[in-house]
Structure formats: structure tokens, C-alpha cells
Write an enzyme that holds these catalytic residues in place. Structure first.
Site, PDB file in Angstrom:
ATOM      1  N   GLU A   9      47.854  42.472  32.852  1.00  0.00           N
ATOM      2  CA  GLU A   9      47.258  42.131  33.938  1.00  0.00           C
ATOM      3  C   GLU A   9      47.040  43.364  35.166  1.00  0.00           C
ATOM      4  OE1 GLU A   9      45.570  38.974  35.311  1.00  0.00           O
ATOM      5  OE2 GLU A   9      45.125  40.754  36.584  1.00  0.00           O
ATOM      6  N   LYS A  49      38.786  50.835  34.051  1.00  0.00           N
ATOM      7  CA  LYS A  49      39.124  49.382  34.435  1.00  0.00           C
ATOM      8  C   LYS A  49      37.824  48.521  33.969  1.00  0.00           C
ATOM      9  CE  LYS A  49      42.368  50.572  38.061  1.00  0.00           C
ATOM     10  NZ  LYS A  49      42.631  50.770  39.400  1.00  0.00           N
TER      11      LYS A  49
HETATM   12  N1  HSE Z   1      45.210  54.801  41.112  1.00  0.00           N
HETATM   13  C1  HSE Z   1      44.747  53.372  41.055  1.00  0.00           C
HETATM   14  C2  HSE Z   1      43.883  52.939  42.285  1.00  0.00           C
HETATM   15  C3  HSE Z   1      46.114  52.549  41.063  1.00  0.00           C
HETATM   16  O1  HSE Z   1      43.849  53.900  43.164  1.00  0.00           O
HETATM   17  O2  HSE Z   1      43.368  52.009  42.238  1.00  0.00           O
HETATM   18  C4  HSE Z   1      45.799  51.248  40.667  1.00  0.00           C
HETATM   19  O3  HSE Z   1      45.134  51.089  39.334  1.00  0.00           O
END
Ligand code: HSE
Ligand code: NAP
Length: 431
Positions: free
Chosen positions: A128, A204
């Protein structure tokens, strides 16, 4: 009360917050009915100062001590990167442990293989925290929204770039200084180019594409642009036109398949995404039953991420269903659609010679590519150099046509530079 022993791979920004919460219990045992015990934590450098005080003997420089410890039933991977994370997650699963990870890179690049290992081992691999930091996104998609055919996911899913863009927009702050602040606050990746160049958001959206649409996209094939070309004046001009600028990641059904894209976009000021500021993330999900849905919260930082990690740990420790290792088998797999078929309005900022006939030449290039102009505004003019900023908003156009026109615009004598070409997110408004 049952005690479940947990091993950590990594004790950095997120690992330290997870360790602290386990050591302090945080009321988790009472709420969940399971007591977590921190059994071991592997790091690279034993001499480094830590943000958490571990009891003696828990720290090790050998990750195999975590992965092979028969007393540990849940391994939490918070190291980051593709390797050795891939090998360690695989070994942990194969040796009968459940694995929780926040590592979007390894899950985007090697997720299919890892989920197969988990499935074959009959263990859970849940992650998650890999998307949206503290915002529950993957569990809602795989559980609460399972009745829906999802049409699109559009999101701000990188906290670092949203923090940088917000401060550039509100304070006119300098990019480098703000990036340093984001690093100090624990938002940025170990190598922050992963954030600012859009790789993190690509990982993502690849994870979301697999989970929600069954599409296993190679990360190299996902359209990616970072925030490096955004200048303070773009915020000023966008604002005059009724927009702000966000790094948007999207996965959308199209007639050609699933279009996955990551790039800075103009977002209308009157939609919820426009007010998502700082390290906040927001995911807009459009399902056929639920309609539009917005999930918002802290997308980065130690404690919010620890919340998501520990939610997964407790769910697995309690033997409850999480996003299982077979989620992608539940949905029909969509092929990846080419970016060249994307249709949207565009914002073009160019530095042009301030003399008669310039507009006619620019308009001809756009017209020849079947791109219709919605408005043209001459912004800052520099009388001394004889140059001006031209900001052109187009009606909806095909990406392939726009790229062809952009190449021709760059070749015009009267165009000193095509400074920025930004897409406009559509919310069903007139085109
Ligand atoms: N480096 C990532 C961001 C951390 O700034 O969203 C969270 O996944
Ligand atoms: P970090 O601060 O760089 O911590 C990484 C940790 O892993 C460090 O403790 C490091 O050891 C250890 N490590 C790295 N390589 C190792 C190796 N080969 N062997 C043993 N230990 C190793 O990173 P982070 O910010 O905590 O992020 C961890 C993961 O969570 C990443 O996948 C990141 O993308 C993800 N994530 C981060 C956030 C966030 O807001 N920071 C949010 C969501 C997800 P040393 O300390 O000794 O160097």
C-alpha cells in the site's frame, strides 16, 4: 494476545518511523489484537546515526539475517531500488514469510515476477505504501471498489514535486532551495532525480495500471516528463488563464487500450486537484458504479508512510485479506495505448521576435497540423531585445499532430525558443 515477529530491511526515513511505532506499540496491539515485535533490522552502514534507538543486538548489516530468521514471519522491505530488494523479497517469500514493501521501483519493474513468487509460496506480498504514501489507494481499489469497472485514474502521486511546484507557485521560490527542503523533510527519494524527472510517478502509475486494469506496462514505455522546464512565469500565465500546474500521472481507458502518462499539466483552478498542495497527494478514480472518487492525504514523509506500511503489517498479521497476489487475474488485461493518440488542449509558451507577421507564421504551422487556436496572449515583452513571450492555448488536438507542429515551430526563424508545451487536463469542459 498473539505476538508476530517483524524484520525490517532498511532503517532510513520510513524504516525508522516504522520501527519507532512498533517499539512504542502506539496502541496498535489493543486496536488490532496482535502484538508486533521488532526482531531485526538490516542496514547498509552500522555506524550511521539513526532516528530511532533500537535495543542492542537488533541492528545487522547482513539482510540475510532478516530473510532467513525462522522466528520472523513478516519482512518489511524499506530499502528502495530494484536490487538487492528484488532478491531479498523473493528469498523472504520463498522461505515462507509474508512481505510488506513501500518500494515502488521494484514493484513497478519486477512486480509480476514477485507476485508470481508470492503466489507460488502461498504468501502475501502487499505494498500500500508504495503509492500515495499515507493515502489508502491500493487496498480500496482491490477491495472496496472491486464491484466497479474502473474507467480512469488520474493523480498527483509524487509529494516532492507537488511540494516544489506549490512553493514555486505561491512564493516564487527557487527550484534548488525547495528541493533541498523536500529532502530534509524526508519526502524525496535517495536520488531525487527519481522525483523531479517523473520516474517515481511512472513507477506508481505502473503499479496502479497493473492493479486496476491488469496492464503490465514496461516502465520505459510509459510517457514521462519531469518538472524541470516549469518556470515561475508559467504559473503566472497559467493563473491568468484560470489554471495551476501539477505533475499529473494518469491511467485511462481509451479505444486503443490503457493510456499511461506522467507529465506536468495545466489543471483548472476550480477542480479539487488544483487545491492539493505541498506534499499532499490526490488520486481521482472514476468507476462505473461509484462515479468520481477523490482520495487525498499526505503522500510522503516518515509517519504517513509508516501508517500505510503498518496497516499492511497488521492486516497480514491478523490473517485478513489484503491486495492479494492474484489481483491482476481478476481484471481483463488492457494493452498499452500509444501517447501519440492522446487528445487534449495545449498551452504553448514561446519566446518570439516582437515584429509584424510572427503570429501569422505560428498560426500557419498550427493550422497545417489541424490544430485550432483558442487564444493567443502576448505576455512579457522585452523592448531591448525585441522579444516577447507568446502564450497560445489551443482547442483539443491530437498529440501526434502537436508534436509535429512543435518541431516545425522550433524551426521558425521568428521563434527564439519553444519554452514550454504543456497539456491541459480535461474535466468535461468545452474544448
Ligand atoms: N519520493 C516520494 C514522493 C515518496 O515524493 O512522493 C513517496 O512515495
Ligand atoms: P532511505 O532513507 O534512503 O532508507 C533506506 C534504508 O535502506 C537505509 O536504512 C539504508 O541503510 C538501507 N539500505 C539501502 N540499501 C541497502 C542494502 N543494500 N543493504 C542493507 N540496507 C540497505 O529511504 P526511505 O525514504 O526510507 O525509503 C525507503 C523506501 O520507501 C523506498 O523504496 C521509497 O521509495 C519508499 N517510500 C518512501 C517514502 C518517503 O516519504 N520517504 C514514502 C513512500 C515510499 P543505511 O541507513 O545504512 O544507508
Amino acid at each position: 494476545m498473539r505476538t508476530v515477529r517483524v524484520g525490517l530491511l532498511g532503517l532510513g526515513v520510513v524504516g525508522s518511523a516504522v520501527a519507532r511505532a512498533i517499539l512504542e506499540d502506539h496502541g496498535m496491539a489493543e486496536r488490532s489484537g496482535v502484538r508486533l515485535e521488532l526482531a531485526k533490522a538490516a542496514v547498509r552502514d552500522l555506524s550511521k546515526k539513526r532516528a530511532v534507538n533500537l535495543p542492542a543486538g537488533l541492528l545487522t548489516a547482513d539482510p540475510a539475517e532478516v530473510v532467513n530468521d525462522p522466528q520472523i514471519s513478516i519482512v518489511v522491505e524499506l530499502m528502495g531500488g530494484e536490487n538487492p530488494a528484488f532478491d531479498l523479497i523473493s528469498s523472504a517469500l520463498s522461505s515462507g514469510k509474508h512481505v510488506i514493501s513501500a518500494n515502488k521501483e521494484v514493484l513497478a519493474k519486477r512486480g509480476d515476477a514477485l507476485l508470481t513468487v508470492a503466489s507460488e509460496a502461498g504468501k502475501r506480498l502487499v505494498y500500500e505504501a508504495s503509492v500515495g504514501g499515507g493515502v489508502p489507494i491500493l487496498n480500496p481499489i482491490s477491495d472496496d471498489l472491486l464491484a466497479n469497472r474502473l474507467n480512469s485514474i488520474r493523480a498527483i502521486i509524487n509529494g516532492t514535486t507537488n511540494y516544489i511546484l506549490t512553493r514555486m507557485s505561491s512564493e516564487g521560490a527557487a527550484y534548488d532551495a525547495v528541493l533541498q527542503d523536500a529532502q530534509q523533510l524526508g519526502y524525496a527519494e535517495a536520488d531525487p532525480t527519481a522525483d523531479v524527472d517523473g520516474f517515481d510517478a511512472v513507477y506508481k502509475i505502473a503499479i496502479l495500471g497493473r492493479l486496476a486494469f491488469g496492464t503490465s506496462a514496461a516502465v520505459e514505455g510509459i510517457h514521462r516528463e519531469g518538472i524541470g522546464r516549469i518556470a515561475a512565469r508559467d504559473f503566472r500565465y497559467a493563473d491568468e488563464l484560470g489554471f495551476t500546474i501539477k505533475l499529473v500521472a494518469a491511467a485511462q481507458r481509451t479505444p486503443e487500450g490503457l493510456l499511461l502518462r506522467v507529465h506536468p499539466s495545466l489543471v483548472p483552478l476550480d477542480v479539487p486537484m488544483a487545491s492539493v498542495n505541498g506534499a499532499m497527494n490526490m488520486v481521482e478514480i472514476e468507476g462505473d458504479l461509484v462515479g468520481p472518487l477523490w482520495l487525498q492525504g499526505a503522500g510522503a514523509g516518515p509517519e504517513p508512510t509508516a501508517s500505510a506500511v503498518l496497516g499492511d503489517v497488521l492486516r497480514v498479521a491478523r490473517g485478513l485479506d489484503g491486495p492479494g497476489s492474484v489481483v491482476s487475474a481478476r481484471v481483463q488485461s488492457l494493452p498499452v495505448a500509444p501517447m501519440s493518440g492522446h487528445i487534449c488542449q495545449y498551452y504553448i509558451r514561446l519566446t518570439a521576435s516582437d515584429r509584424p507577421g510572427v503570429l501569422a507564421q505560428v498560426a500557419k504551422v498550427l493550422g497545417d497540423a489541424a490544430i485550432s487556436i483558442r487564444s493567443v496572449i502576448q505576455m512579457d515583452t522585452d523592448a531591448e531585445s525585441g522579444r516577447a513571450d507568446l502564450v497560445i492555448m489551443t482547442h483539443s488536438a491530437l498529440e501526434a499532430n502537436m508534436q509535429e507542429a512543435a518541431t516545425k515551430l522550433r524551426g521558425l526563424d521568428v521563434v527564439v525558443e519553444l519554452d514550454n508545451l504543456l497539456r491541459v487536463e480535461s474535466y468535461g469542459q468545452a474544448t
